[in-house]
Structure formats: structure tokens, C-alpha cells
Design a protein around this motif. Structure first.
Motif, PDB file in Angstrom:
ATOM      1  N   LEU A  11       2.305   1.820  -3.329  1.00  0.00           N
ATOM      2  CA  LEU A  11       1.305   2.422  -4.220  1.00  0.00           C
ATOM      3  C   LEU A  11       1.189   3.929  -3.982  1.00  0.00           C
ATOM      4  O   LEU A  11       1.187   4.724  -4.928  1.00  0.00           O
TER       5      LEU A  11
ATOM      6  N   SER B 274       0.835  -1.201   0.000  1.00  0.00           N
ATOM      7  CA  SER B 274       0.000   0.000   0.000  1.00  0.00           C
ATOM      8  C   SER B 274       0.870   1.251   0.000  1.00  0.00           C
ATOM      9  O   SER B 274       0.578   2.221  -0.715  1.00  0.00           O
TER      10      SER B 274
ATOM     11  N   SER C  98       4.316   5.652  -5.224  1.00  0.00           N
ATOM     12  CA  SER C  98       4.380   5.608  -6.685  1.00  0.00           C
ATOM     13  C   SER C  98       3.474   6.658  -7.314  1.00  0.00           C
ATOM     14  O   SER C  98       3.816   7.268  -8.324  1.00  0.00           O
ATOM     15  N   TRP C  99       2.316   6.853  -6.716  1.00  0.00           N
ATOM     16  CA  TRP C  99       1.375   7.850  -7.239  1.00  0.00           C
ATOM     17  C   TRP C  99       2.033   9.234  -7.282  1.00  0.00           C
ATOM     18  O   TRP C  99       1.838   9.993  -8.221  1.00  0.00           O
TER      19      TRP C  99
END
Lengths: 290, 276
Positions: free
Chosen positions: A160, A157, A163-164
Motif C-alpha cells: 500500500l 501494508s 503503491s501510493w
């Protein structure tokens, strides 16, 4: 063109910057190095015994260090894979003829400007929360059991979330590099019957190689120090599941007040970062002709 | 011909790109939308996208409960202060390296860059202790200094890459006409350097605004900027999605707008001239 007079003026003009950076680098770093050889805990004032490499031995043999090292590698590696692959695809997409290209660019670049504490809290609560999060709503609407992202897959998580924030950076740099590609070359290849895939692998990818390397190296420098996202989502937990080296050193020094142990960890972090930095510096240095 | 895009192909790419762009932007859009909902609507299932009773209550409450404007002001002081201070130190340095380069210039530039590679945890403890002993913990002065120092290499590098593009012949011509160092800087260089300085200023304000390692570790209540202000929302008390969204929107809105103006400078500044 430079006279002796302008040379000494130049030296005078550069010295404040050099002195400041020299001080910023040397003073704290040598203090860290010094502390790392002491038994020094803020809760035990007065005790500053020299204990050699004991702090390093404790830090490096602590099971928490091993998991933090693995987590750091997974975090850096995971974010790099997502942002570089996604960035290449997005850059090629944005380079295609379309309506409203400028607006799409603005939408894609936006996450980079969101401060880490905001992105982490928004993702944690409004998207990944297993009860009220948007993902839970979507899962329920599809008749599935909501997934507890930060509970079941905490590191994934965080990968993620980070990375965003970095995908726009990779996309923007790769897009800039792609736009400097000679269009005639692509058209000539197309005329000679090269398909999209072979144009990608034989013309675009070699052209992007430099930019990809730069993206990888610069992101690695920043990703080794991911901190705020972990602090506000999981506090490094559950257990040590999301503790990276940076967070481990922070916890040891400012939560457990172990200055000696934290300093040893800090030096280990500096050495790890230097391994990457050497490659990055070489890349940039090659490109710099003064 | 194959390379002139057909209407259909253009439409297809437009659709794909807009969909992906929308998905990437969606978390921000969703935060902005939620900030105008009531707390009950913010966690309603299924959620509503635009058909809810729009309200500004969250913004009022965030300001009342956690003094948004004070933190906003701290962020402004830290980001603008550190950038301006950094420029004052960096402009002469970058100017001299760009126009009076010596054999050492490349080494000095690379060394400056290497200080940026130093991971912050490597110096966390000494900085924390120095700040504690100097009474700089939780002060704006201390943060301005630290944020200035961590961004100084980027500022110098950006300025250097801009200054280097100013043709040296112009300076020589000015010198032939009898211009001294002072008038050379004032009348010849400054006008040509202003765009580069402005871009550097912009990018560094953004970087400083979002800096979240030192601001979290060196501040408490008094001098906390927006990064730390938002972090205080990490332990929720009861219903708080709408308030979290309002606080988040207010924290990112100013810099999002500045950021959109600085896309090109971003590439140049953050790759140290390696990608243009």
C-alpha cells in the motif's frame, strides 16, 4: 552532413560518458561475480578461498531466499495491479471536463515527489500505528477494533505504501497517452451508438496498451529494488515476512558481512532484473528511430 | 448533443475528481498539519484537523536536535552536484548522438539505458568496499559520484530526445554562412537547447534528492542527506509524531515545489521517450 572531421569530434565528445558507464557497469559487476565464488566474510579477514558454486547453493537453498523471491513477486505484482488499474481509472477521470483540473492534477501527482523514507515513516506512524494512527482513530470511531497493519499484514501494508508513491507516476503517463487520443474517433464511435464501456474497451484500451506496457516495465525495474520502505518500517520482518531479494542481499552483505553469499545474491538479483530489462529494452528500441 | 458535456455531468466529475485528489494528497496534508501541533495534540483522539494551537516549536526542535540544515545542505550538494556533473558529461555525448548519428548510435543509446537496469544490490558490495578502501564512505564526494553515475543514462536520454527535436537544417544554414563548430554550438545550438537542458536539470535534481538506496548505505552521520536524516526517526523515543512531521515536511517541501513544475518532463524523462 557529417564530415570525417565532425565524426571524430563526435566520437571524442561521447567517450567520457561511455567510459564512465562502462567502468560503472564492468568493474563492480565483475567484482561481485568474482566474490560470489569466494568464501569471503569481512569478520574473517584473510580467508578468500575459491569455493565454486557453494555460495549460490547456500543462497538458493536457503528458505529465506524462497520467501524473499515470493515477497518480491507479491510486492512487484501487488503494486503493479493497484497502480495500473488505479492509474487507468484516474487518467480517464482526469481527462473528463471539470473545474480545477490543473489543481487536481497537482494533488494527484504530489506523492511521487515524496522521498521513500518519509512516505514509509509517515504511513507507518501516523496512519497505520494501531494505537495513535489515524486509521486506528477511524476504526475506534466506527466502533471497531483497531487493526495492526504492519504487525498483522506487513507485506500488504508495504504494498500500500509503495503503491501510493507510484500511482501518480502511472496516472501521469497514462493521462499523457490518453490526451494524444484522437477525439474525433471517440465522437464518431459515440455517434454510431457505442456505449461508454465499448468505447473504453475498443478505443481507449488499445490506444493505452503501449503506455501501460511502458508503465509496467519501468515500474518493475524500480520495484524490484524497493529498499528504503522496508528498512524503515519492518526491517524485513517479522521473520522474513517483508524481506525482498534486495533487502536479503543487503542484510547478508552489510549486516552479516558475508561478502561471498551477498555477492551470489546480488548476481541472482541482476539475472532476475535482466529478464524484465530485455522486454523493456525491446519496447523502447522499437520506438527509437535514429 | 451527447458529446457536449452538460453542466451536471461536469459538476459530477469535478466532485469525484476533487474527492479522490484530496484523498491521495491527504497523507501529505496531514503531515504538514501535524507538524504545527504539540506532541500531545498530535496523538489526541479524536484528532483535530485545524482547530488546535498552531506552533512552530517542532521546527525549532528538529533543527536543534538533529541539525536539519546540515542534512538539507548535504542533499543540495548531492542532488545539484551530481546533476551538474552529469550534465557536463552528458551534453557533449547527447549532442554528438543527436546531430552526428552513426550506425552505432542506437546501440550505444540502448546500451547506456541497460546500465540503468542494473539492480543496485548487484554492485552494492564492490562499491561499498571500494568506497571503504578509498576513504569515500560517508563523504559528499563519493555520493555525488555514485548518484551522478546512476542517473547519467537518464540525463543522456532526456537530452538526446530534446536535442533530436532541434531541426538539422538550422545547423546546415549556419554552416553555409561559414559558422565553425564553436560558433555553431555557442550561437545556434545553445539557445535552442537551453529549455531541454533546464528540464533535464530539474528532473534529475528531483531524482537525486529522493535517491534512498545509496544514500542510506554509504553515509553515516557526517554526509547524510535528508533521506537518511529522516530514516533516523524510525526508532522513536517517546512522543515524536509532531517532530517527525516537521522533519518530513522540511524534507519534502523543496522538492514538492520543484516537482510540480516538472510534470511534463517527468513523463518524457522516465519513459525514455517511449511516451510523449
Amino acid at each position: 552532413m557529417a564530415t570525417a572531421h565532425s565524426r571524430s569530434a563526435a566520437r571524442l565528445m561521447i567517450s567520457p560518458a561511455v567510459l564512465l558507464l562502462l567502468g560503472w557497469m564492468l568493474i563492480p559487476l565483475s567484482m561481485t561475480l568474482y566474490f560470489s565464488f569466494l568464501r569471503y566474510n569481512l569478520l574473517m579477514p584473510g580467508a578468500h578461498d575459491f569455493i565454486g558454486f557453494m555460495n549460490y547453493r547456500f543462497f538458493l537453498t536457503d528458505p529465506a531466499f524462497f520467501s524473499a523471491l515470493i515477497n518480491t513477486l507479491l510486492l512487484v505484482g501487488g503494486v503493479l495491479v493497484i497502480t495500473v488499474f488505479g492509474g487507468v481509472l484516474l487518467a480517464i477521470l482526469l481527462d473528463q471536463p471539470m473545474w480545477g483540473q490543473g489543481i487536481v492534477r497537482v494533488l494527484v501527482i504530489a506523492p511521487f515527489f515524496v522521498m521513500p523514507t518519509v512516505s514509509a515513516l509517515v504511513w507507518k506512524n501516523m496512519f497505520m500505528n494501531p494505537v495513535n494512527g489515524l486509521f486506528a482513530n477511524i476504526f475506534r470511531a466506527l466502533g471497531m477494533q483497531p487493526f495492526d497493519f504492519l504487525g498483522q499484514a506487513p507485506l500488504a501494508s508495504i504494498i500500500l505504501i509503495v503503491s501510493w508513491g507510484w500511482l501518480p507516476f502511472a496516472t501521469l503517463i497514462l493521462l499523457t497517452a490518453l490526451q494524444s487520443l484522437d477525439r474525433d474517433q471517440l465522437e464518431a464511435a459515440e455517434m454510431d451508438g457505442a456505449g461508454p464501456l465499448s468505447r473504453f474497451f475498443h478505443i481507449m484500451l488499445p490506444h493505452l496498451a503501449r503506455a501501460i506496457t511502458v508503465v509496467v516495465l519501468i515500474q518493475t525495474i524500480f520495484l524490484l529494488s524497493v529498499f528504503a520502505e522496508i528498512l524503515v518500517t519492518t526491517n524485513g520482518g517479522p521473520g522474513y515476512a517483508t524481506t525482498n531479494i534486495t533487502y536479503l542481499v543487503y542484510a547478508q552483505s552489510l549486516l552479516q558481512f558475508d561478502v561471498g553469499g551477498g555477492s551470489a545474491g546480488g548476481i541472482v538479483a541482476v539475472i532476475l532484473a535482466n529478464i524484465v530489462a530485455i522486454f523493456l529494452m525491446r519496447m523502447i528500441g522499437k520506438n527509437l528511430d535514429v | 448533443m451527447a458529446h457536449t458535456p452538460t453542466k451536471g455531468r461536469k459538476l459530477l466529475f469535478t466532485l469525484i475528481a476533487w474527492t479522490i485528489g484530496f484523498l491521495i494528497f491527504f497523507p501529505i496534508l496531514w503531515t504538514i498539519l501535524t507538524s504545527f501541533k504539540t506532541e500531545a495534540e498530535a496523538i489526541a483522539s479524536p484528532p483535530s484537523f485545524v482547530f488546535f494551537d498552531w506552533t512552530l516549536d517542532n521546527y525549532v526542535e528538529v533543527q536543534e536536535r538533529s541539525a536539519y540544515f546540515r542534512h538539507f545542505w548535504n542533499s543540495v550538494v548531492i542532488s545539484v552536484g551530481s546533476t551538474v556533473l552529469g550534465l557536463l558529461v552528458a551534453i557533449p555525448a547527447a549532442w554528438s548522438m543527436a546531430f552526428v548519428p552513426s550506425k552505432q548510435t542506437k546501440n550505444v543509446l540502448m546500451w547506456m539505458l541497460s546500465t540503468k537496469m542494473l539492480p543496485p544490490v548487484g554492485v552494492l558490495i564492490p562499491i561499498y568496499l571500494i568506497f571503504r578502501d578509498a576513504g569515500l564512505l560517508d563523504t559528499l564526494t563519493g555520493l555525488v559520484i555514485v548518484v551522478m553515475l546512476i542517473n547519467l543514462p537518464i540525463i543522456i536520454w532526456m537530452l538526446f530526445t530534446y536535442f533530436r527535436e532541434i531541426p538539422g537544417e538550422i545547423l546546415e544554414a549556419a554552416r553555409m554562412d561559414g559558422a565553425g563548430l564553436r560558433s555553431e554550438i555557442l550561437y545556434v545550438l545553445t539557445p535552442m537547447a537551453v529549455p531541454g537542458i533546464a528540464s533535464t536539470l530539474l528532473l534529475n535534481i528531483i531524482l537525486a534528492w529522493n535517491e534512498a538506496f545509496w544514500t542510506l548505505n554509504l553515509t553515516a552521520a557526517k554526509s547524510a542527506p535528508l533521506t537518511a536524516f529522516i530514516a533516523s526517526y524510525s526508532s522513536p523515543e517517546g512522543l515524536f509524531y509532531a517532530k517527525l512531521s516537521a522533519a518530513s515536511t522540511m524534507a519534502i517541501a523543496p522538492i514538492l515545489i520543484l516537482g510540480w513544475f516538472s510534470q511534463k518532463q517527468l513523463v518524457r524523462g522516465l519513459t525514455f521517450g517511449a511516451v510523449k
